[in-house]
Design an enzyme around this catalytic site. Structure first.
Site, PDB file in Angstrom:
ATOM      1  N   HIS A   1      -2.310  -5.429   1.538  1.00 30.69           N
ATOM      2  CA  HIS A   1      -3.515  -6.153   1.726  1.00 30.69           C
ATOM      3  C   HIS A   1      -3.508  -8.055   1.537  1.00 30.69           C
ATOM      4  CE1 HIS A   1      -7.274  -7.319  -0.514  1.00 30.69           C
ATOM      5  NE2 HIS A   1      -6.736  -7.076  -1.240  1.00 30.69           N
TER       6      HIS A   1
ATOM      7  N   LYS B   1       0.764  -1.411   0.301  1.00 36.20           N
ATOM      8  CA  LYS B   1      -0.034  -0.128   0.690  1.00 36.20           C
ATOM      9  C   LYS B   1       0.484   1.209   0.319  1.00 36.20           C
ATOM     10  CE  LYS B   1      -4.137  -1.738   1.875  1.00 36.20           C
ATOM     11  NZ  LYS B   1      -4.647  -1.703   3.571  1.00 36.20           N
TER      12      LYS B   1
ATOM     13  N   TYR C   1     -12.382  -1.859  -3.778  1.00 35.43           N
ATOM     14  CA  TYR C   1     -12.944  -1.910  -2.257  1.00 35.43           C
ATOM     15  C   TYR C   1     -14.573  -1.730  -2.138  1.00 35.43           C
ATOM     16  CZ  TYR C   1      -7.745  -2.098  -0.510  1.00 35.43           C
ATOM     17  OH  TYR C   1      -7.204  -2.514   0.273  1.00 35.43           O
TER      18      TYR C   1
ATOM     19  N   ASN D   1      -2.352  -0.053   6.729  1.00 34.00           N
ATOM     20  CA  ASN D   1      -1.959  -0.877   7.022  1.00 34.00           C
ATOM     21  C   ASN D   1      -0.673  -2.039   6.752  1.00 34.00           C
ATOM     22  OD1 ASN D   1      -3.730  -1.948   5.567  1.00 34.00           O
ATOM     23  ND2 ASN D   1      -4.809  -3.549   6.565  1.00 34.00           N
TER      24      ASN D   1
ATOM     25  N   GLU E   1      -9.257 -10.412  -7.822  1.00 27.96           N
ATOM     26  CA  GLU E   1      -8.427  -9.608  -7.535  1.00 27.96           C
ATOM     27  C   GLU E   1      -7.128 -10.223  -8.190  1.00 27.96           C
ATOM     28  OE1 GLU E   1      -9.628  -8.507  -3.066  1.00 27.96           O
ATOM     29  OE2 GLU E   1      -7.519  -9.248  -3.662  1.00 27.96           O
TER      30      GLU E   1
HETATM   31  P1  CMP Z   1      -7.378  -4.271   3.834  1.00 28.67           P
HETATM   32  O1  CMP Z   1      -7.041  -5.896   4.028  1.00 28.67           O
HETATM   33  O2  CMP Z   1      -7.138  -3.625   2.218  1.00 28.67           O
HETATM   34  O3  CMP Z   1      -9.362  -4.308   3.394  1.00 28.67           O
HETATM   35  C1  CMP Z   1      -9.894  -3.255   3.756  1.00 28.67           C
HETATM   36  C2  CMP Z   1      -9.063  -2.136   4.381  1.00 28.67           C
HETATM   37  O4  CMP Z   1      -9.849  -1.376   5.055  1.00 28.67           O
HETATM   38  C3  CMP Z   1      -8.411  -3.044   5.440  1.00 28.67           C
HETATM   39  O5  CMP Z   1      -7.239  -3.773   4.987  1.00 28.67           O
HETATM   40  C4  CMP Z   1      -8.102  -1.696   5.933  1.00 28.67           C
HETATM   41  O6  CMP Z   1      -6.932  -0.788   5.641  1.00 28.67           O
HETATM   42  C5  CMP Z   1      -8.553  -0.977   5.816  1.00 28.67           C
HETATM   43  N1  CMP Z   1      -9.963  -0.918   7.529  1.00 28.67           N
HETATM   44  C6  CMP Z   1     -11.141  -1.710   8.081  1.00 28.67           C
HETATM   45  N2  CMP Z   1     -11.299  -1.631   8.829  1.00 28.67           N
HETATM   46  C7  CMP Z   1     -11.008   0.033   9.051  1.00 28.67           C
HETATM   47  C8  CMP Z   1     -11.561   0.873  10.143  1.00 28.67           C
HETATM   48  N3  CMP Z   1     -11.979   0.412  11.003  1.00 28.67           N
HETATM   49  N4  CMP Z   1     -10.494   1.845  10.321  1.00 28.67           N
HETATM   50  C9  CMP Z   1      -9.633   2.630   8.753  1.00 28.67           C
HETATM   51  N5  CMP Z   1      -9.752   1.137   7.743  1.00 28.67           N
HETATM   52  C10 CMP Z   1     -10.028   0.415   7.515  1.00 28.67           C
END
Ligand code: CMP
Length: 140
Positions: free
Chosen positions: A117, A11, A51, A114, A128
């Site tokens: 993904h 990311k 998403y 984070n 995906e």
């Molecule tokens: P990812 O695995 O990319 O899939 C969906 C993403 O949404 C997740 O990782 C997080 O980065 C984001 N996400 C999930 N929950 C939250 C939250 N409570 N607040 C902000 N971002 C979120």
């Protein structure tokens, strides 16, 4: 155990901090093979579509903002049990809940930023991968 493919994305928070190599090292060290990879800037429309399942969630707007804030590295990973293995190497979505030694524990900034993904199952992996790659771009 059959050889599987999964989709992975490094990311913008991680590409910004020059962590691509460190993250790829974690994946390869776990036995996953990078069989396709490209560094791209995704559009708002692509982020919203990718998403789409989270469209009604309160964090959707923030998610689209963070995913379009800088380049991402999209990848296809191959290996035994690749979907689960990638999820183990990444750790929990929320870095404060991730196990020590995982990508998200060691590199993530927050749940929104984070660092990585990964597909959550065989059907999403297929979707995906096809979202970003044609079959001719993937080579083991
Ligand atoms: P990812 O695995 O990319 O899939 C969906 C993403 O949404 C997740 O990782 C997080 O980065 C984001 N996400 C999930 N929950 C939250 C939250 N409570 N607040 C902000 N971002 C979120």
């Amino acid at each position: 155990m059959a050889i599987e493919r999964t989709f992975s994305m490094i990311k913008p928070d991680a590409t910004r901090r020059n962590l691509t190599g460190k993250i790829v090292d974690r994946l390869e060290s776990a036995g996953l093979r990078v069989v396709a990879q490209k560094r791209i800037r995704i559009t708002r429309a692509q982020a919203e579509a990718f998403y789409g399942v989270h469209r009604e969630r309160p964090f959707f707007g923030e998610l689209v903002e963070t995913m379009t804030a800088g380049p991402v590295v999209v990848q296809v990973l191959e290996g035994e049990n690749a979907i689960l293995k990638n999820r183990e190497v990444m750790g929990a979505t929320d870095p404060s809940k991730a196990e020590p030694g995982t990508i998200r524990k060691d590199f993530a900034v927050s749940i929104g930023e984070n660092s990585a993904h990964g597909s959550d199952g065989p059907d999403t992996a297929k979707q995906e991968i096809a979202f970003f790659f044609s079959e001719s771009e993937i080579t083991g």
